[in-house]
Design an enzyme around this catalytic site. Structure first.
Site, PDB file in Angstrom:
ATOM      1  N   CYS A 158      35.655  29.916  44.733  1.00 51.85           N
ATOM      2  CA  CYS A 158      34.186  29.822  44.844  1.00 51.85           C
ATOM      3  C   CYS A 158      33.682  28.382  44.819  1.00 51.85           C
ATOM      4  O   CYS A 158      32.542  28.118  45.192  1.00 51.85           O
ATOM      5  CB  CYS A 158      33.515  30.629  43.747  1.00 51.85           C
ATOM      6  SG  CYS A 158      34.004  32.352  43.756  1.00 51.85           S
ATOM      7  N   HIS A 295      26.327  27.994  43.022  1.00 56.71           N
ATOM      8  CA  HIS A 295      27.097  29.170  43.416  1.00 56.71           C
ATOM      9  C   HIS A 295      26.384  30.423  42.904  1.00 56.71           C
ATOM     10  O   HIS A 295      25.963  30.484  41.748  1.00 56.71           O
ATOM     11  CB  HIS A 295      28.510  29.076  42.830  1.00 56.71           C
ATOM     12  CG  HIS A 295      29.323  30.305  43.053  1.00 56.71           C
ATOM     13  ND1 HIS A 295      29.408  30.899  44.286  1.00 56.71           N
ATOM     14  CD2 HIS A 295      30.060  31.074  42.198  1.00 56.71           C
ATOM     15  CE1 HIS A 295      30.174  31.975  44.186  1.00 56.71           C
ATOM     16  NE2 HIS A 295      30.582  32.101  42.943  1.00 56.71           N
ATOM     17  N   ASN A 325      27.763  37.865  45.712  1.00 55.55           N
ATOM     18  CA  ASN A 325      28.608  36.677  45.531  1.00 55.55           C
ATOM     19  C   ASN A 325      29.542  36.535  46.737  1.00 55.55           C
ATOM     20  O   ASN A 325      30.443  37.346  46.925  1.00 55.55           O
ATOM     21  CB  ASN A 325      29.413  36.846  44.231  1.00 55.55           C
ATOM     22  CG  ASN A 325      30.369  35.690  43.977  1.00 55.55           C
ATOM     23  OD1 ASN A 325      30.596  34.847  44.841  1.00 55.55           O
ATOM     24  ND2 ASN A 325      30.939  35.657  42.781  1.00 55.55           N
TER      25      ASN A 325
HETATM   26  O1  UT7 Z   1      32.461  33.603  41.500  1.00 52.06           O
HETATM   27  C1  UT7 Z   1      32.976  33.851  40.246  1.00 52.06           C
HETATM   28  C2  UT7 Z   1      33.340  35.287  40.220  1.00 52.06           C
HETATM   29  N1  UT7 Z   1      33.154  35.989  39.010  1.00 52.06           N
HETATM   30  C3  UT7 Z   1      32.005  36.083  38.303  1.00 52.06           C
HETATM   31  O2  UT7 Z   1      31.046  35.417  38.537  1.00 52.06           O
HETATM   32  C4  UT7 Z   1      31.973  37.077  37.184  1.00 52.06           C
HETATM   33  C5  UT7 Z   1      31.286  36.577  35.949  1.00 52.06           C
HETATM   34  N2  UT7 Z   1      31.070  37.723  35.054  1.00 52.06           N
HETATM   35  C6  UT7 Z   1      30.037  38.547  35.237  1.00 52.06           C
HETATM   36  O3  UT7 Z   1      29.207  38.361  36.108  1.00 52.06           O
HETATM   37  C7  UT7 Z   1      29.901  39.698  34.263  1.00 52.06           C
HETATM   38  O4  UT7 Z   1      30.850  39.569  33.247  1.00 52.06           O
HETATM   39  C8  UT7 Z   1      30.036  41.078  34.961  1.00 52.06           C
HETATM   40  C9  UT7 Z   1      28.822  41.352  35.838  1.00 52.06           C
HETATM   41  C10 UT7 Z   1      31.299  41.158  35.792  1.00 52.06           C
HETATM   42  C11 UT7 Z   1      30.097  42.187  33.897  1.00 52.06           C
HETATM   43  O5  UT7 Z   1      28.933  42.143  33.096  1.00 52.06           O
HETATM   44  P1  UT7 Z   1      29.052  42.221  31.516  1.00 52.06           P
HETATM   45  O6  UT7 Z   1      27.697  42.202  30.973  1.00 52.06           O
HETATM   46  O7  UT7 Z   1      29.990  41.113  31.097  1.00 52.06           O
HETATM   47  O8  UT7 Z   1      29.673  43.624  31.322  1.00 52.06           O
HETATM   48  P2  UT7 Z   1      31.048  44.018  30.574  1.00 52.06           P
HETATM   49  O9  UT7 Z   1      32.229  43.617  31.370  1.00 52.06           O
HETATM   50  O10 UT7 Z   1      30.961  43.546  29.161  1.00 52.06           O
HETATM   51  O11 UT7 Z   1      30.960  45.603  30.572  1.00 52.06           O
HETATM   52  C12 UT7 Z   1      29.919  46.290  29.865  1.00 52.06           C
HETATM   53  C13 UT7 Z   1      30.045  47.769  30.192  1.00 52.06           C
HETATM   54  C14 UT7 Z   1      31.470  48.308  30.082  1.00 52.06           C
HETATM   55  O12 UT7 Z   1      31.377  49.616  29.558  1.00 52.06           O
HETATM   56  P3  UT7 Z   1      31.690  49.901  28.009  1.00 52.06           P
HETATM   57  O13 UT7 Z   1      33.090  49.417  27.785  1.00 52.06           O
HETATM   58  O14 UT7 Z   1      30.669  49.109  27.260  1.00 52.06           O
HETATM   59  O15 UT7 Z   1      31.519  51.379  27.892  1.00 52.06           O
HETATM   60  C15 UT7 Z   1      31.932  48.393  31.492  1.00 52.06           C
HETATM   61  O16 UT7 Z   1      32.906  49.376  31.704  1.00 52.06           O
HETATM   62  O17 UT7 Z   1      29.635  47.996  31.544  1.00 52.06           O
HETATM   63  C16 UT7 Z   1      30.665  48.765  32.199  1.00 52.06           C
HETATM   64  N3  UT7 Z   1      30.621  48.414  33.610  1.00 52.06           N
HETATM   65  C17 UT7 Z   1      29.818  49.040  34.487  1.00 52.06           C
HETATM   66  N4  UT7 Z   1      28.941  50.041  34.360  1.00 52.06           N
HETATM   67  C18 UT7 Z   1      28.279  50.419  35.437  1.00 52.06           C
HETATM   68  C19 UT7 Z   1      31.325  47.451  34.253  1.00 52.06           C
HETATM   69  N5  UT7 Z   1      30.988  47.442  35.550  1.00 52.06           N
HETATM   70  C20 UT7 Z   1      30.057  48.404  35.726  1.00 52.06           C
HETATM   71  C21 UT7 Z   1      29.344  48.871  36.830  1.00 52.06           C
HETATM   72  N6  UT7 Z   1      28.452  49.873  36.652  1.00 52.06           N
HETATM   73  N7  UT7 Z   1      29.473  48.331  38.060  1.00 52.06           N
END
Ligand code: UT7
Length: 368
Positions: A158, A295, A325
């Site tokens: 990225c 980004h 993204n």
């Molecule tokens: O270019 C660089 C590329 N990468 C990035 O920029 C990623 C950077 N990270 C992020 O943007 C965030 O960490 C994410 C958007 C990927 C995830 O958000 P988060 O607030 O960190 O969520 P999390 O991983 O802590 O997950 C929270 C909950 C989980 O459920 P439980 O364990 O609390 O029951 C996940 O399973 O949200 C769940 N979850 C979803 N629920 C609905 C994860 N993805 C989804 C989804 N829809 N798409």
């Protein structure tokens, strides 16, 4: 050197002299009313920089909304918008990295008023090329008829477009080339696991390009870039395993695997630090920056970066709501959008910053 005691640091641009080496530190001093003022050059030879003279972009025709994704995986429009700020994205139904990149380049050349045959350097930043060889840049060169360009790819995920822009700057500064087409192009949809809701909702496909040329004033004022390979496992995608008459390896899943929280924390901590570093190098204060073009990974990441810099979020350009993204394509596509909307005026100060797999990150300060 920082301001301290009676010593006051002032900017001094050696605009009139092309003879002072870039690394040479030149100090002058004068005493006024008991205060010593040190005048220092900015560490950059101002006869050599690049400025953007044309922008272009190309997106696949097919739009995929959050509601569309909710039919594929257990997710919702509400979750995706709240956690990422993304509303929809474009997904390839046949467009390739090369076709998108070539279209973006044609638009940038038209905007910059240059023929393809005039391009001297063609850099394509991508982590999703169609072919291992030849590189995407050579294929784009062929499509454009940019027969006089030297063309090669660069993969810094990225941060790829930013690193490619800095590479072009270094070549021009060194007097090797006078102009370049710098492209970020991705078809991430082919390396995303469409059954993994934690990643498939984030990414989109597209390409952006900028045409840059040698300039004597303005343009890129300073840039920094960093890599942290020791933390590469938090965001990865395997390629082909070694298979030959002497070894038979087990193939790993060739899809994007990501520890989202780790990437999030890394971005919010490292990106503001690299922006501050680039600002300091350029002798510019954050308050003087007109627009931050970063980004486009996650709206909450941008909010966190703005907070750490003490900058109003309104000065952060955003389009991730519409395109998601797009990795290396994110910054040039956003630049093209801003340019075509007439939001970029000559003389404006911009900060570009990127981060991603590697881990890689960096920032650049430029006068439009
Ligand atoms: O270019 C660089 C590329 N990468 C990035 O920029 C990623 C950077 N990270 C992020 O943007 C965030 O960490 C994410 C958007 C990927 C995830 O958000 P988060 O607030 O960190 O969520 P999390 O991983 O802590 O997950 C929270 C909950 C989980 O459920 P439980 O364990 O609390 O029951 C996940 O399973 O949200 C769940 N979850 C979803 N629920 C609905 C994860 N993805 C989804 C989804 N829809 N798409």
């Amino acid at each position: 050197m920082r301001d301290s005691g009676n010593f006051k640091l002032q900017q001094f641009y050696l605009k009139s002299s092309g003879t002072v080496a870039k690394t040479q530190q030149v100090y002058f001093w004068q005493s006024v009313g008991g205060t010593v003022t040190i005048l220092r050059d900015v560490g950059k030879d101002w006869d050599m920089s690049i400025r953007i003279i044309g922008t272009g972009s190309a997106l696949p025709a097919h739009q995929v909304t959050n509601e569309d994704l909710a039919k594929l995986v257990d997710t919702s429009d509400e979750w995706i918008r709240e956690r990422t700020g993304i509303g929809c994205r474009r997904i390839s139904t046949g467009e390739t990295v090369v076709s998108l990149a070539a279209d973006a380049c044609r638009n940038a050349l038209e905007d910059g008023g240059m023929e393809a045959s005039g391009v001297e350097l063609l850099l394509v930043a991508t982590c999703t090329p169609e072919r291992g060889i030849p590189c995407a840049a050579c294929q784009v060169q062929d499509r454009l008829g940019a027969q006089n360009a030297v063309a090669f790819d660069l993969n810094a995920a990225c941060a790829g477009f930013l690193f490619a822009l800095h590479t072009a700057c270094a070549y021009v500064e060194a007097g090797i080339y006078r102009n370049a087409l710098v492209v970020g192009a991705e078809v991430l949809s082919k390396i995303v696991d469409w059954s993994d809701r934690s990643t498939c909702v984030l990414f989109g496909d597209g390409a952006g390009a900028v045409l840059v040329e040698h300039c004597r004033e303005g343009g890129i004022l300073g840039y920094v870039q960093h890599s942290d390979g020791a933390r590469g496992d938090v965001l990865k995608c395997d390629s082909r395993a070694i298979q030959n008459p002497y070894i038979s390896s087990r193939m790993e899943v060739p899809f994007v695997q990501m520890d989202g929280r780790e990437v999030f924390a890394f971005a919010v901590r490292k990106v503001p630090a690299s922006i501050e570093e680039a600002l300091e190098k350029s002798r510019i204060q954050a308050a003087e920056v007109d627009l931050f073009v970063l980004h486009q990974a996650n709206r909450r990441i941008l909010e966190g970066i703005a907070r750490r810099l003490g900058v109003d979020l309104e000065r952060f350009a955003m389009n991730l709501d519409q395109v998601g993204n797009m990795s290396s394509a994110a910054i040039p596509v956003l630049l093209d959008e801003l340019n075509r909307e007439g939001r970029l005026k000559r003389g404006m100060t911009l900060v570009l910053a990127g981060f991603g797999a590697g881990l890689t990150y960096g920032a650049c300060v430029m006068q439009w």
